[in-house]
Design a protein around this motif. Structure first.
Motif, mmCIF file in Angstrom:
data_model
loop_
_atom_site.group_PDB
_atom_site.id
_atom_site.type_symbol
_atom_site.label_atom_id
_atom_site.label_comp_id
_atom_site.label_asym_id
_atom_site.label_seq_id
_atom_site.Cartn_x
_atom_site.Cartn_y
_atom_site.Cartn_z
ATOM 1 N N GLN A 1 2.013 -3.495 6.577
ATOM 2 C CA GLN A 1 0.909 -3.366 5.621
ATOM 3 C C GLN A 1 -0.368 -3.973 6.161
ATOM 4 O O GLN A 1 -1.460 -3.400 6.028
ATOM 5 C CB GLN A 1 1.280 -4.050 4.301
ATOM 6 C CG GLN A 1 2.275 -3.297 3.442
ATOM 7 C CD GLN A 1 2.593 -4.075 2.178
ATOM 8 O OE1 GLN A 1 1.856 -4.968 1.762
ATOM 9 N NE2 GLN A 1 3.725 -3.750 1.557
ATOM 10 N N LEU B 1 -6.953 -0.650 9.144
ATOM 11 C CA LEU B 1 -7.496 0.665 9.465
ATOM 12 C C LEU B 1 -8.394 1.198 8.353
ATOM 13 O O LEU B 1 -9.006 2.245 8.507
ATOM 14 C CB LEU B 1 -6.368 1.669 9.705
ATOM 15 C CG LEU B 1 -5.417 1.328 10.876
ATOM 16 C CD1 LEU B 1 -4.293 2.370 10.940
ATOM 17 C CD2 LEU B 1 -6.189 1.303 12.185
ATOM 18 N N LEU C 1 -1.929 -1.731 8.769
ATOM 19 C CA LEU C 1 -2.445 -0.496 8.190
ATOM 20 C C LEU C 1 -3.706 -0.755 7.353
ATOM 21 O O LEU C 1 -4.630 0.063 7.332
ATOM 22 C CB LEU C 1 -1.369 0.169 7.336
ATOM 23 C CG LEU C 1 -0.206 0.761 8.157
ATOM 24 C CD1 LEU C 1 0.952 1.131 7.266
ATOM 25 C CD2 LEU C 1 -0.699 1.979 8.941
ATOM 26 N N GLN C 2 -3.731 -1.913 6.680
ATOM 27 C CA GLN C 2 -4.923 -2.256 5.908
ATOM 28 C C GLN C 2 -6.132 -2.459 6.811
ATOM 29 O O GLN C 2 -7.260 -2.212 6.404
ATOM 30 C CB GLN C 2 -4.650 -3.529 5.098
ATOM 31 C CG GLN C 2 -3.728 -3.290 3.897
ATOM 32 C CD GLN C 2 -3.253 -4.569 3.256
ATOM 33 O OE1 GLN C 2 -3.595 -5.670 3.708
ATOM 34 N NE2 GLN C 2 -2.456 -4.460 2.199
#
Length: 225
Positions: A219, A225, A222-223
């Protein structure tokens, strides 16, 4: 028990857990993660729930397990092994040490901290790790007979919600004032922080998410990005 605690000194304990909605939240998956951690040198593992403890004990018959059971009861924020019956189930599953919430928060059913600690020790003969948030509660836990003090809940209670783990200040104060094993747990996110915890006074350190928290680590990336 003394030999087991001595074996923790200066060593790493790894918490092997996964969110309830994760595909890793399966007994056999947790057992595999625990086995991988021990293969790399972890001296003990911290495991949540009887089902997961049983699975880990099956593949790691000689490795110390700090067991707990995260359960929510109506009207209480205490969730780490909140009841004596939960603690007994953890031991029956194979835990060597029982971790319990040792904060001042009220418990479902009215059980108090001393009753739970004494009950665990008398009924199971196992050690009790007090998961703490603040120094005053450490004093109460020690008086109640806790065998190990940990900084686990620093930053996770109403009293400490404005503080960010790891609780190095709490850790240092515990190490200076108690003649009990002190375990630093919570917020250790790098090898450098691990070293600092030992320098501050920890007898042992538990690392969880930074090593085994696949879901949360994914997570974070991905955050970004």
């Amino acid at each position: 028990m003394v030999e087991m605690l001595d074996s923790f000194a200066g060593k790493l304990i790894i918490s092997c857990q996964a969110p309830a909605d994760s595909p890793l939240h399966q007994p056999e998956m947790i057992a595999a993660i625990a086995q991988a951690c021990v293969n790399q040198g972890a001296v003990a593992v911290r495991i949540d729930s009887p089902a997961h403890i049983k699975a880990v004990r099956k593949v790691l018959p000689e490795i110390p397990i700090i067991g707990l059971w995260k359960r929510m009861y109506t009207g209480s924020d205490v969730y780490i092994t909140p009841q004596l019956s939960d603690a007994v189930a953890v031991v029956e599953a194979g835990a060597d040490i029982v971790a319990i919430d040792a904060t001042a928060r009220p418990r479902y059913g009215g059980e108090n901290l001393a009753e739970i600690i004494t009950g665990i020790q008398k009924q199971t003969g196992k050690l009790v790790m007090a998961d703490l948030d603040a120094y005053d509660n450490a004093v109460l836990a020690a008086k109640a007979g806790a065998d190990i003090l940990g900084t686990t809940l620093y930053g996770y209670t109403g009293e400490t919600k404005n503080l960010t783990p790891p609780g190095f200040e709490l850790l240092e104060k515990l190490a200076q004032n108690f003649d009990l094993p002190i375990i630093c747990e919570g917020g250790i996110g790098s090898p450098e922080m691990l070293k600092k915890a030992f320098a501050v006074g920890a007898d042992s350190v538990v690392v969880g998410t930074a090593i085994t928290g696949v879901d949360l680590l994914a997570q974070r990336f991905l955050q970004a990005l």
